[in-house]
Design a protein around this motif. Sequence first.
Motif, PDB file in Angstrom:
ATOM      1  N   ARG A 106      10.948  -8.117   2.716  1.00 44.16           N
ATOM      2  CA  ARG A 106       9.822  -7.518   3.392  1.00 44.16           C
ATOM      3  C   ARG A 106      10.145  -6.118   3.945  1.00 44.16           C
ATOM      4  NH1 ARG A 106       5.355  -9.846   5.666  1.00 44.16           N
ATOM      5  NH2 ARG A 106       6.196 -11.880   5.127  1.00 44.16           N
ATOM      6  N   GLU A 107       9.181  -5.238   3.795  1.00 45.57           N
ATOM      7  CA  GLU A 107       9.359  -3.893   4.359  1.00 45.57           C
ATOM      8  C   GLU A 107       8.011  -3.385   4.836  1.00 45.57           C
ATOM      9  OE1 GLU A 107       9.898  -0.702   1.342  1.00 45.57           O
ATOM     10  OE2 GLU A 107      10.057  -2.374  -0.057  1.00 45.57           O
ATOM     11  N   ALA A 108       8.046  -2.496   5.842  1.00 52.04           N
ATOM     12  CA  ALA A 108       6.811  -1.929   6.376  1.00 52.04           C
ATOM     13  C   ALA A 108       6.257  -0.912   5.388  1.00 52.04           C
ATOM     14  CB  ALA A 108       7.078  -1.266   7.720  1.00 52.04           C
ATOM     15  N   ILE A 109       4.975  -0.956   5.137  1.00 52.46           N
ATOM     16  CA  ILE A 109       4.323  -0.055   4.201  1.00 52.46           C
ATOM     17  C   ILE A 109       3.194   0.666   4.919  1.00 52.46           C
ATOM     18  CG2 ILE A 109       2.976   0.121   2.081  1.00 52.46           C
ATOM     19  CD1 ILE A 109       5.865  -0.522   1.571  1.00 52.46           C
ATOM     20  N   ASP A 110       3.207   1.994   4.841  1.00 56.07           N
ATOM     21  CA  ASP A 110       2.135   2.790   5.438  1.00 56.07           C
ATOM     22  C   ASP A 110       1.082   3.051   4.381  1.00 56.07           C
ATOM     23  OD1 ASP A 110       0.507   4.564   6.752  1.00 56.07           O
ATOM     24  OD2 ASP A 110       1.907   6.252   6.591  1.00 56.07           O
ATOM     25  N   ASP A 111      -0.110   2.464   4.566  1.00 57.08           N
ATOM     26  CA  ASP A 111      -1.173   2.662   3.586  1.00 57.08           C
ATOM     27  C   ASP A 111      -2.122   3.786   3.991  1.00 57.08           C
ATOM     28  OD1 ASP A 111      -2.628   1.548   5.620  1.00 57.08           O
ATOM     29  OD2 ASP A 111      -3.333  -0.186   4.489  1.00 57.08           O
ATOM     30  N   GLY A 112      -1.788   4.486   5.063  1.00 60.13           N
ATOM     31  CA  GLY A 112      -2.569   5.634   5.470  1.00 60.13           C
ATOM     32  C   GLY A 112      -3.601   5.359   6.537  1.00 60.13           C
ATOM     33  N   TRP A 113      -3.848   4.094   6.846  1.00 60.08           N
ATOM     34  CA  TRP A 113      -4.826   3.751   7.888  1.00 60.08           C
ATOM     35  C   TRP A 113      -4.091   3.713   9.216  1.00 60.08           C
ATOM     36  CZ3 TRP A 113      -9.495   4.364   6.219  1.00 60.08           C
ATOM     37  CH2 TRP A 113      -9.835   4.034   4.900  1.00 60.08           C
ATOM     38  N   MET A 114      -4.387   4.684  10.082  1.00 60.55           N
ATOM     39  CA  MET A 114      -3.642   4.802  11.329  1.00 60.55           C
ATOM     40  C   MET A 114      -4.123   3.811  12.385  1.00 60.55           C
ATOM     41  SD  MET A 114      -1.567   6.983  10.356  1.00 60.55           S
ATOM     42  CE  MET A 114      -0.687   7.210  11.886  1.00 60.55           C
ATOM     43  N   GLN A 160      -0.865  -4.651  -5.096  1.00 59.83           N
ATOM     44  CA  GLN A 160      -1.636  -5.076  -3.935  1.00 59.83           C
ATOM     45  C   GLN A 160      -0.664  -5.610  -2.881  1.00 59.83           C
ATOM     46  OE1 GLN A 160      -3.768  -8.982  -4.456  1.00 59.83           O
ATOM     47  NE2 GLN A 160      -3.398  -8.543  -6.638  1.00 59.83           N
ATOM     48  N   PRO A 161      -1.128  -5.800  -1.624  1.00 59.11           N
ATOM     49  CA  PRO A 161      -0.202  -6.120  -0.528  1.00 59.11           C
ATOM     50  C   PRO A 161       0.751  -7.290  -0.768  1.00 59.11           C
ATOM     51  CG  PRO A 161      -2.317  -5.505   0.374  1.00 59.11           C
ATOM     52  CD  PRO A 161      -2.495  -5.536  -1.127  1.00 59.11           C
ATOM     53  N   CYS A 162       0.311  -8.341  -1.471  1.00 64.33           N
ATOM     54  CA  CYS A 162       1.189  -9.500  -1.634  1.00 64.33           C
ATOM     55  C   CYS A 162       2.414  -9.194  -2.492  1.00 64.33           C
ATOM     56  CB  CYS A 162       0.425 -10.687  -2.207  1.00 64.33           C
ATOM     57  SG  CYS A 162      -0.297 -10.414  -3.849  1.00 64.33           S
ATOM     58  N   GLU A 163       2.407  -8.087  -3.227  1.00 66.00           N
ATOM     59  CA  GLU A 163       3.587  -7.706  -4.016  1.00 66.00           C
ATOM     60  C   GLU A 163       4.782  -7.429  -3.111  1.00 66.00           C
ATOM     61  OE1 GLU A 163       6.346  -6.207  -6.877  1.00 66.00           O
ATOM     62  OE2 GLU A 163       4.732  -7.679  -6.957  1.00 66.00           O
ATOM     63  N   ARG A 164       4.514  -7.014  -1.872  1.00 66.04           N
ATOM     64  CA  ARG A 164       5.597  -6.763  -0.917  1.00 66.04           C
ATOM     65  C   ARG A 164       6.441  -8.016  -0.704  1.00 66.04           C
ATOM     66  NH1 ARG A 164       2.651  -5.300   3.690  1.00 66.04           N
ATOM     67  NH2 ARG A 164       2.413  -7.539   4.043  1.00 66.04           N
ATOM     68  N   HIS A 191       6.256 -10.966  -2.789  1.00 67.96           N
ATOM     69  CA  HIS A 191       6.588 -11.712  -4.002  1.00 67.96           C
ATOM     70  C   HIS A 191       7.416 -10.901  -5.001  1.00 67.96           C
ATOM     71  CE1 HIS A 191       4.101 -15.305  -3.143  1.00 67.96           C
ATOM     72  NE2 HIS A 191       3.392 -14.445  -2.440  1.00 67.96           N
ATOM     73  N   GLY A 192       7.231  -9.599  -5.068  1.00 68.14           N
ATOM     74  CA  GLY A 192       8.057  -8.751  -5.926  1.00 68.14           C
ATOM     75  C   GLY A 192       7.929  -9.031  -7.408  1.00 68.14           C
ATOM     76  N   LEU A 193       6.804  -9.560  -7.850  1.00 69.26           N
ATOM     77  CA  LEU A 193       6.665  -9.944  -9.254  1.00 69.26           C
ATOM     78  C   LEU A 193       6.497  -8.728 -10.161  1.00 69.26           C
ATOM     79  CD1 LEU A 193       4.324 -13.053  -8.855  1.00 69.26           C
ATOM     80  CD2 LEU A 193       6.829 -12.917  -8.801  1.00 69.26           C
ATOM     81  N   THR A 194       5.811  -7.695  -9.685  1.00 64.63           N
ATOM     82  CA  THR A 194       5.655  -6.488 -10.502  1.00 64.63           C
ATOM     83  C   THR A 194       7.000  -5.825 -10.726  1.00 64.63           C
ATOM     84  OG1 THR A 194       3.381  -6.140  -9.736  1.00 64.63           O
ATOM     85  CG2 THR A 194       4.560  -4.221 -10.590  1.00 64.63           C
ATOM     86  N   ARG A 195       7.784  -5.730  -9.672  1.00 64.42           N
ATOM     87  CA  ARG A 195       9.117  -5.135  -9.836  1.00 64.42           C
ATOM     88  C   ARG A 195       9.964  -5.960 -10.803  1.00 64.42           C
ATOM     89  NH1 ARG A 195      12.448  -1.335  -7.580  1.00 64.42           N
ATOM     90  NH2 ARG A 195      14.659  -1.752  -7.905  1.00 64.42           N
ATOM     91  N   ALA A 196       9.885  -7.262 -10.707  1.00 63.00           N
ATOM     92  CA  ALA A 196      10.664  -8.122 -11.611  1.00 63.00           C
ATOM     93  C   ALA A 196      10.265  -7.873 -13.063  1.00 63.00           C
ATOM     94  CB  ALA A 196      10.461  -9.588 -11.242  1.00 63.00           C
ATOM     95  N   CYS A 197       8.967  -7.687 -13.315  1.00 62.24           N
ATOM     96  CA  CYS A 197       8.513  -7.382 -14.674  1.00 62.24           C
ATOM     97  C   CYS A 197       9.029  -6.020 -15.131  1.00 62.24           C
ATOM     98  CB  CYS A 197       6.990  -7.419 -14.745  1.00 62.24           C
ATOM     99  SG  CYS A 197       6.275  -9.073 -14.645  1.00 62.24           S
ATOM    100  N   LEU A 198       8.987  -5.039 -14.232  1.00 59.53           N
ATOM    101  CA  LEU A 198       9.487  -3.709 -14.590  1.00 59.53           C
ATOM    102  C   LEU A 198      10.981  -3.750 -14.925  1.00 59.53           C
ATOM    103  CD1 LEU A 198       7.737  -1.293 -12.053  1.00 59.53           C
ATOM    104  CD2 LEU A 198       7.302  -1.523 -14.506  1.00 59.53           C
ATOM    105  N   GLU A 199      11.736  -4.560 -14.230  1.00 61.49           N
ATOM    106  CA  GLU A 199      13.169  -4.682 -14.531  1.00 61.49           C
ATOM    107  C   GLU A 199      13.379  -5.208 -15.946  1.00 61.49           C
ATOM    108  OE1 GLU A 199      14.373  -7.151 -11.306  1.00 61.49           O
ATOM    109  OE2 GLU A 199      14.806  -5.471  -9.959  1.00 61.49           O
ATOM    110  N   VAL A 200      12.544  -6.157 -16.354  1.00 59.91           N
ATOM    111  CA  VAL A 200      12.633  -6.675 -17.722  1.00 59.91           C
ATOM    112  C   VAL A 200      12.272  -5.584 -18.721  1.00 59.91           C
ATOM    113  CG1 VAL A 200      11.619  -8.309 -19.364  1.00 59.91           C
ATOM    114  CG2 VAL A 200      12.186  -9.061 -17.044  1.00 59.91           C
TER     115      VAL A 200
END
Length: 359
Positions: free
Chosen positions: A29-37, A140-144, A146-155
């Motif tokens: 988990r990491e903090a993500i700034d989406d621009g909404w203050m 989308q936020p749940c990727e933070r 689950h990390g599934l997109t990153r796992a696919c990119l690694e493949v």
Amino acid sequence: MEQMIHNARPRRKGRASLTNAAGRYDLAREAIDDGWMQDPPAEVIPTQIRLEQARSVISYNRSPDLPFDRSVNAYRGCEHGCIYCFARPSHAYLGLSPGLDFETQLIARPNVAAVLRQELSKARYRVATLAMGTNTDPYQPCERDHGLTRACLEVLQQFNHPVAIVTKGVLVERDLDILADMATRGLVRVGISVTTLDPDLSRRMEPRAPTPARRLAVIHRLASAGVPVRIMTSPVVPGLTDHELEALLAAGAEAGADAASWIMLRLPREVSTLWQEWLAEHAPGRAEKVMARLREMHGGRDYDPRWGQRMRGEGEYAAMIGRRFNAACKRLHLNTGSTPLRCDLFGRPAQPGDQMALF
């Protein structure tokens, strides 16, 4: 049912859909700034994520008006909650509503990367650009969590497989190490969707997506890292955002985009009802004009699904948007085509259990 919907409306802070009508198939988990203050609204309608084990993950299509023939989606549903999202009807296949369920009842596929590896390793597989983000946002936020997109990119990185990504999410910046490496070999391009520069309109229309300014900052970071990035002015909403077209393209070019694309607002199946409910609440003075323009482009209907027609519409208004887009892109030196990604580098990496080479 009407009473339940009425009672729920005051509680749907941070969500776009007004209703949750039954679908047509309702059975690190990491903090993500989406621009909404400002502080986010209370989660009175919490997001729920259930896990699904995928048996296959590469989806193929034969649509002649799409620039890709295969895609991977690690998630079903999207917490960004864009009210205009053409993917909403896909939730009905799960027995869920294309309305609030699409934004709140998500599905993650934890084995997506492992199955992707298996499918790319098959002897009969033939390489072509793989698209990510074609149905729901891979960042989308749940990727933070689950990390599934990153796992696919690694493949994909290991296989030297070309990939085209479409997103609104700032989490794409987390994966710059992979994307920048793949970009050096001509294996990746990214499209960032920016629908409006008006933060208030964006907040109401795309309630949990990053601010427009934050998305432009993502374009800048990607471009600075050497990743080819296009600004996607999609969807163009007649009578609501169409006047911003040139400003959007100029902002994207200034941020570092080297290409651009556009798609007209699409209202397939349940999206039309959801969109018109949203218009009635958030832009009642423009609702009639918006729908009249759309019907002009679709032969009197809210939407025409024909190939070649569904993305842009037809008639003078659609042609005028196309002329404005092309003129602005020419002035701003934005490429309107898709530069082919490399397929000649594709190769199956060594797998555990493979026989070692003798020499």
